[in-house]
Write an enzyme that holds these catalytic residues in place. Structure first.
Site, PDB file in Angstrom:
ATOM      1  N   GLY A   9       0.842  -1.191   0.000  1.00 19.86           N
ATOM      2  CA  GLY A   9       0.000   0.000   0.000  1.00 19.86           C
ATOM      3  C   GLY A   9       0.874   1.236   0.000  1.00 19.86           C
TER       4      GLY A   9
ATOM      5  N   GLN B 291       2.626   9.887   1.921  1.00 21.13           N
ATOM      6  CA  GLN B 291       4.002   9.373   1.952  1.00 21.13           C
ATOM      7  C   GLN B 291       4.851   9.917   0.808  1.00 21.13           C
ATOM      8  OE1 GLN B 291       2.394   5.172   2.434  1.00 21.13           O
ATOM      9  NE2 GLN B 291       4.332   4.995   3.532  1.00 21.13           N
TER      10      GLN B 291
ATOM     11  N   CYS C 200       6.186  -0.318   7.496  1.00 23.39           N
ATOM     12  CA  CYS C 200       5.786   0.884   6.771  1.00 23.39           C
ATOM     13  C   CYS C 200       6.962   1.372   5.950  1.00 23.39           C
ATOM     14  CB  CYS C 200       5.349   1.971   7.759  1.00 23.39           C
ATOM     15  SG  CYS C 200       4.813   3.491   6.949  1.00 23.39           S
ATOM     16  N   LEU C 201       6.705   1.719   4.708  1.00 21.19           N
ATOM     17  CA  LEU C 201       7.776   2.211   3.841  1.00 21.19           C
ATOM     18  C   LEU C 201       8.356   3.529   4.360  1.00 21.19           C
ATOM     19  CD1 LEU C 201       6.140   1.383   0.387  1.00 21.19           C
ATOM     20  CD2 LEU C 201       7.950   0.108   1.576  1.00 21.19           C
TER      21      LEU C 201
ATOM     22  N   HIS D 187      -4.212   1.171   7.870  1.00 18.39           N
ATOM     23  CA  HIS D 187      -2.856   1.741   7.940  1.00 18.39           C
ATOM     24  C   HIS D 187      -2.727   2.945   6.987  1.00 18.39           C
ATOM     25  CE1 HIS D 187       1.724   1.114   7.997  1.00 18.39           C
ATOM     26  NE2 HIS D 187       1.560   1.871   6.926  1.00 18.39           N
ATOM     27  N   GLU D 188      -3.242   2.797   5.762  1.00 23.39           N
ATOM     28  CA  GLU D 188      -3.149   3.905   4.787  1.00 23.39           C
ATOM     29  C   GLU D 188      -4.034   5.073   5.201  1.00 23.39           C
ATOM     30  OE1 GLU D 188      -0.728   3.459   3.094  1.00 23.39           O
ATOM     31  OE2 GLU D 188      -0.600   1.279   3.006  1.00 23.39           O
TER      32      GLU D 188
ATOM     33  N   HIS E 218      -2.303   7.217   7.597  1.00 24.04           N
ATOM     34  CA  HIS E 218      -1.359   8.140   6.945  1.00 24.04           C
ATOM     35  C   HIS E 218      -2.077   9.426   6.518  1.00 24.04           C
ATOM     36  CE1 HIS E 218       2.471   6.041   6.622  1.00 24.04           C
ATOM     37  NE2 HIS E 218       1.905   4.963   6.086  1.00 24.04           N
TER      38      HIS E 218
HETATM   39  O1  GNR Z   1       4.179  -2.576   2.483  1.00 20.85           O
HETATM   40  C1  GNR Z   1       3.585  -2.474   3.550  1.00 20.85           C
HETATM   41  N1  GNR Z   1       3.345  -3.570   4.288  1.00 20.85           N
HETATM   42  C2  GNR Z   1       2.516  -3.585   5.393  1.00 20.85           C
HETATM   43  C3  GNR Z   1       2.565  -4.691   6.222  1.00 20.85           C
HETATM   44  C4  GNR Z   1       1.749  -4.766   7.324  1.00 20.85           C
HETATM   45  C5  GNR Z   1       0.872  -3.755   7.594  1.00 20.85           C
HETATM   46  C6  GNR Z   1       0.816  -2.634   6.798  1.00 20.85           C
HETATM   47  C7  GNR Z   1       1.634  -2.547   5.699  1.00 20.85           C
HETATM   48  S1  GNR Z   1       1.550  -1.155   4.670  1.00 20.85           S
HETATM   49  C8  GNR Z   1       3.183  -1.139   4.032  1.00 20.85           C
HETATM   50  C9  GNR Z   1       3.346  -0.063   2.991  1.00 20.85           C
HETATM   51  C10 GNR Z   1       3.120   1.288   3.635  1.00 20.85           C
HETATM   52  O2  GNR Z   1       3.916   1.823   4.357  1.00 20.85           O
HETATM   53  N2  GNR Z   1       1.981   1.858   3.417  1.00 20.85           N
HETATM   54  O3  GNR Z   1       1.695   3.025   4.026  1.00 20.85           O
HETATM   55 NI    NI Z   2       2.833   3.092   5.821  1.00 21.60          NI
END
Ligand code: GNR
Ligand code: NI
Length: 169
Positions: free
Chosen positions: A49, A54, A94-95, A136-137, A140
């Site tokens: 995601g 980001q 998270c990236l 999670h997104e 953000h």
């Molecule tokens: O790539 C991603 N893997 C992930 C693994 C577990 C829970 C959430 C994520 S999202 C993350 C990519 C990201 O940072 N999206 O904002």
């Molecule tokens: Ni993230």
């Protein structure tokens, strides 16, 4: 197509609350190109995601694909969670917080309403990792990171670990 730079914790720009997309913006080639560039950036990372926040675009949209074979690219514009059920614990990464993983408790099953990349409304019921990723997104877009669910001490340890990794790189 282009790879976009990803903001990293503790960059204060990640704390920006994103604003709603006007449906008319979806007719703009620049925004359609941004969706494509975000998919390319997400697949390249690799990640499941990527929220606009980001890549320093503070508008309410994100791209997601939780499949192994890139077969289900989803764009969520102006997403809203309409219903939630239960709880699940998932080890998140998270990236924007590279190399850090921690358990987070979130809703187990969610119903989300959004527009697709062409402005067509849809409703999706999600569970499992897709439900985790959507939540999670959406965090953000509100300027929230998964490390905010950790204790202040653990978050400080994360900040130091990332600073050290950056110095080494
Ligand atoms: O790539 C991603 N893997 C992930 C693994 C577990 C829970 C959430 C994520 S999202 C993350 C990519 C990201 O940072 N999206 O904002
Ligand atoms: Ni993230």
């Amino acid at each position: 197509m282009a790879l976009l730079p990803i903001l990293e914790f503790p960059d204060p720009r990640l704390r920006t609350k994103a604003v709603a997309v006007a449906p008319s913006e979806l007719a703009e080639p620049a925004l359609q190109r941004l969706f494509d560039d975000m998919f390319e950036t997400m697949y390249d990372a690799p990640g499941i995601g990527l929220a606009a926040s980001q890549v320093d675009v503070h508008k309410r949209f994100m791209v997601i694909d939780v499949t192994e074979d890139k077969s289900r690219p989803l764009v969520f514009v102006n997403p809203v969670i309409g219903a939630r059920q239960g709880e699940q614990v998932y080890q998140e990464g998270c990236l924007s917080v590279p190399g850090i993983y921690a358990d987070v408790t979130r809703s187990d099953v969610i119903t989300v309403d959004a527009l697709d990349r062409h402005g067509v409304p849809f409703t999706l019921e999600a569970d499992g990792v897709l439900a985790v990723c959507i939540q999670h997104e959406m965090d953000h877009l509100d300027g929230k990171l998964f490390v905010d669910y950790l204790s202040p001490l653990k978050r400080e340890m994360v900040r130091k670990k990332l600073a050290k990794a950056r110095r080494a790189a």
